[in-house]
Design a protein around this motif. Structure first.
Motif, PDB file in Angstrom:
ATOM      1  N   GLU A  52       3.852 -11.444  -0.886  1.00 48.31           N
ATOM      2  CA  GLU A  52       3.170 -10.337  -0.213  1.00 48.31           C
ATOM      3  C   GLU A  52       3.835 -10.044   1.145  1.00 48.31           C
ATOM      4  OE1 GLU A  52      -0.024  -7.546  -0.502  1.00 48.31           O
ATOM      5  OE2 GLU A  52       0.533  -9.041  -1.977  1.00 48.31           O
ATOM      6  N   ALA A  53       4.354 -11.095   1.784  1.00 44.33           N
ATOM      7  CA  ALA A  53       5.004 -10.927   3.088  1.00 44.33           C
ATOM      8  C   ALA A  53       6.309 -10.139   2.962  1.00 44.33           C
ATOM      9  CB  ALA A  53       5.270 -12.291   3.720  1.00 44.33           C
ATOM     10  N   GLN A  54       6.955 -10.197   1.803  1.00 44.13           N
ATOM     11  CA  GLN A  54       8.201  -9.468   1.591  1.00 44.13           C
ATOM     12  C   GLN A  54       7.947  -7.969   1.513  1.00 44.13           C
ATOM     13  OE1 GLN A  54       9.818 -10.997  -2.039  1.00 44.13           O
ATOM     14  NE2 GLN A  54      10.205 -13.029  -1.216  1.00 44.13           N
ATOM     15  N   MET A  55       6.849  -7.597   0.841  1.00 46.92           N
ATOM     16  CA  MET A  55       6.565  -6.185   0.630  1.00 46.92           C
ATOM     17  C   MET A  55       5.098  -6.023   0.248  1.00 46.92           C
ATOM     18  SD  MET A  55       8.633  -3.642  -1.900  1.00 46.92           S
ATOM     19  CE  MET A  55       7.507  -3.507  -3.277  1.00 46.92           C
ATOM     20  N   ALA A  56       4.452  -5.034   0.844  1.00 45.84           N
ATOM     21  CA  ALA A  56       3.056  -4.773   0.492  1.00 45.84           C
ATOM     22  C   ALA A  56       2.951  -4.445  -0.990  1.00 45.84           C
ATOM     23  CB  ALA A  56       2.512  -3.618   1.326  1.00 45.84           C
ATOM     24  N   THR A  57       1.862  -4.872  -1.616  1.00 46.13           N
ATOM     25  CA  THR A  57       1.716  -4.661  -3.053  1.00 46.13           C
ATOM     26  C   THR A  57       0.611  -3.660  -3.382  1.00 46.13           C
ATOM     27  OG1 THR A  57       0.332  -6.632  -3.174  1.00 46.13           O
ATOM     28  CG2 THR A  57       2.664  -6.912  -3.686  1.00 46.13           C
ATOM     29  N   GLY A  58       0.240  -2.838  -2.409  1.00 49.02           N
ATOM     30  CA  GLY A  58      -0.712  -1.766  -2.671  1.00 49.02           C
ATOM     31  C   GLY A  58      -0.014  -0.611  -3.368  1.00 49.02           C
ATOM     32  N   MET A  59      -0.703  -0.028  -4.344  1.00 50.67           N
ATOM     33  CA  MET A  59      -0.163   1.132  -5.059  1.00 50.67           C
ATOM     34  C   MET A  59      -1.122   2.302  -4.895  1.00 50.67           C
ATOM     35  SD  MET A  59       1.089  -0.426  -8.718  1.00 50.67           S
ATOM     36  CE  MET A  59       1.074   1.216  -9.452  1.00 50.67           C
ATOM     37  N   PRO A  60      -0.611   3.531  -4.978  1.00 52.48           N
ATOM     38  CA  PRO A  60      -1.497   4.689  -4.903  1.00 52.48           C
ATOM     39  C   PRO A  60      -2.580   4.622  -5.983  1.00 52.48           C
ATOM     40  CG  PRO A  60       0.804   5.365  -4.773  1.00 52.48           C
ATOM     41  CD  PRO A  60       0.796   3.903  -5.098  1.00 52.48           C
ATOM     42  N   GLY A  61      -3.721   5.194  -5.678  1.00 51.90           N
ATOM     43  CA  GLY A  61      -4.814   5.222  -6.647  1.00 51.90           C
ATOM     44  C   GLY A  61      -5.788   4.067  -6.466  1.00 51.90           C
ATOM     45  N   GLY A  62      -5.730   3.403  -5.312  1.00 57.31           N
ATOM     46  CA  GLY A  62      -6.687   2.331  -5.044  1.00 57.31           C
ATOM     47  C   GLY A  62      -6.378   1.034  -5.770  1.00 57.31           C
ATOM     48  N   ILE A  63      -5.085   0.686  -5.837  1.00 49.71           N
ATOM     49  CA  ILE A  63      -4.666  -0.496  -6.586  1.00 49.71           C
ATOM     50  C   ILE A  63      -3.996  -1.511  -5.673  1.00 49.71           C
ATOM     51  CG2 ILE A  63      -3.199  -1.326  -8.486  1.00 49.71           C
ATOM     52  CD1 ILE A  63      -5.432   0.635  -9.355  1.00 49.71           C
ATOM     53  N   GLY A  64      -4.384  -2.775  -5.811  1.00 43.88           N
ATOM     54  CA  GLY A  64      -3.673  -3.884  -5.181  1.00 43.88           C
ATOM     55  C   GLY A  64      -3.055  -4.705  -6.297  1.00 43.88           C
ATOM     56  N   PHE A  89      -4.381  -3.348   0.850  1.00 43.15           N
ATOM     57  CA  PHE A  89      -3.189  -4.006   0.322  1.00 43.15           C
ATOM     58  C   PHE A  89      -1.930  -3.246   0.736  1.00 43.15           C
ATOM     59  CE2 PHE A  89      -5.844  -6.752  -2.135  1.00 43.15           C
ATOM     60  CZ  PHE A  89      -5.041  -7.850  -2.426  1.00 43.15           C
ATOM     61  N   GLY A  90      -2.077  -2.378   1.757  1.00 43.11           N
ATOM     62  CA  GLY A  90      -0.921  -1.694   2.311  1.00 43.11           C
ATOM     63  C   GLY A  90      -0.494  -0.453   1.543  1.00 43.11           C
ATOM     64  N   ALA A  91      -1.375   0.081   0.685  1.00 40.72           N
ATOM     65  CA  ALA A  91      -1.023   1.299  -0.053  1.00 40.72           C
ATOM     66  C   ALA A  91      -1.055   2.499   0.889  1.00 40.72           C
ATOM     67  CB  ALA A  91      -1.991   1.524  -1.211  1.00 40.72           C
ATOM     68  N   PRO A  92      -0.192   3.475   0.626  1.00 43.04           N
ATOM     69  CA  PRO A  92      -0.140   4.643   1.511  1.00 43.04           C
ATOM     70  C   PRO A  92      -1.428   5.467   1.509  1.00 43.04           C
ATOM     71  CG  PRO A  92       1.245   4.977  -0.444  1.00 43.04           C
ATOM     72  CD  PRO A  92       0.785   3.545  -0.460  1.00 43.04           C
ATOM     73  N   ASP A  93      -2.176   5.409   0.407  1.00 43.06           N
ATOM     74  CA  ASP A  93      -3.364   6.270   0.330  1.00 43.06           C
ATOM     75  C   ASP A  93      -4.669   5.527   0.603  1.00 43.06           C
ATOM     76  OD1 ASP A  93      -3.367   4.807  -2.005  1.00 43.06           O
ATOM     77  OD2 ASP A  93      -3.962   6.474  -3.289  1.00 43.06           O
ATOM     78  N   GLY A  94      -4.580   4.324   1.171  1.00 45.54           N
ATOM     79  CA  GLY A  94      -5.803   3.642   1.585  1.00 45.54           C
ATOM     80  C   GLY A  94      -6.117   2.401   0.776  1.00 45.54           C
ATOM     81  N   PRO A  95      -7.345   1.901   0.943  1.00 44.18           N
ATOM     82  CA  PRO A  95      -7.709   0.602   0.392  1.00 44.18           C
ATOM     83  C   PRO A  95      -7.750   0.558  -1.143  1.00 44.18           C
ATOM     84  CG  PRO A  95      -9.534   1.534   1.660  1.00 44.18           C
ATOM     85  CD  PRO A  95      -8.410   2.508   1.720  1.00 44.18           C
ATOM     86  N   ALA A  96      -7.605  -0.648  -1.667  1.00 42.12           N
ATOM     87  CA  ALA A  96      -7.642  -0.884  -3.105  1.00 42.12           C
ATOM     88  C   ALA A  96      -9.060  -1.220  -3.545  1.00 42.12           C
ATOM     89  CB  ALA A  96      -6.706  -2.035  -3.466  1.00 42.12           C
ATOM     90  N   THR A  97      -9.502  -0.587  -4.630  1.00 42.09           N
ATOM     91  CA  THR A  97     -10.796  -0.939  -5.217  1.00 42.09           C
ATOM     92  C   THR A  97     -10.601  -1.748  -6.504  1.00 42.09           C
ATOM     93  OG1 THR A  97     -10.826   1.252  -6.253  1.00 42.09           O
ATOM     94  CG2 THR A  97     -12.105   0.980  -4.225  1.00 42.09           C
TER      95      THR A  97
END
Length: 152
Positions: A52-64, A89-97
């Protein structure tokens, strides 16, 4: 891939009220450990944190999508959390659900990439994400993923 199912109902956490990425990930690591899929939860958690420290693992659409290959993983596994309040989780569109923790054995070369690719192919479809968010219980979540996430 092994004959162990990728996901079972005991690897699903429904309605987590945690707002900290580490706490959500830890909950999923503990589920994997309780199911006998992770031998050392501290060791695996450290591997996930390092990834996780290498790269955020958040994806668009509320996904971690935290994931790691680890010597502490017994079989390729997927643990899932539904977090209605969202967790960053560092996604561009906000938090992961929806948070998917992919655990793969260290020696399992492409296992985690196969899981990641198969999951990503489904997650781009809003209908898939919605069906998981609306699933009433852990068994339904596990069934949907087993049916939809096909490892080729």
């Amino acid at each position: 891939m092994s004959t162990t199912p990728l996901i079972t109902p005991e690897l699903v956490a429904i309605d987590l009220t945690l707002s900290d990425r580490d706490a959500v990930t830890r909950t999923l690591v503990d589920l994997l450990h309780a199911a006998g899929r992770v031998t050392d939860p501290e060791g695996f958690m450290a591997d996930v944190r390092a990834r996780e420290a290498q790269m955020a693992t958040g994806m668009p659409g509320g996904i971690g999508l935290p994931h790691a290959r680890s010597a502490h993983v017994v079989a390729p596994s997927l643990a899932v959390a539904k977090v209605p309040g969202g967790v960053d989780f560092g996604a561009p569109d906000g938090p992961a659900t929806l948070v998917f923790l992919i655990a793969a054995p260290a020696e399992g070369d492409g296992d985690h990439l196969k899981i990641l690719a198969a999951l990503a192919r489904r997650l781009v479809h809003e209908s898939f994400r919605t069906s998981l968010l609306q699933a009433p219980d852990a068994g339904t979540v596990a069934d949907i993923i087993t049916r939809e996430v096909v490892l080729s």
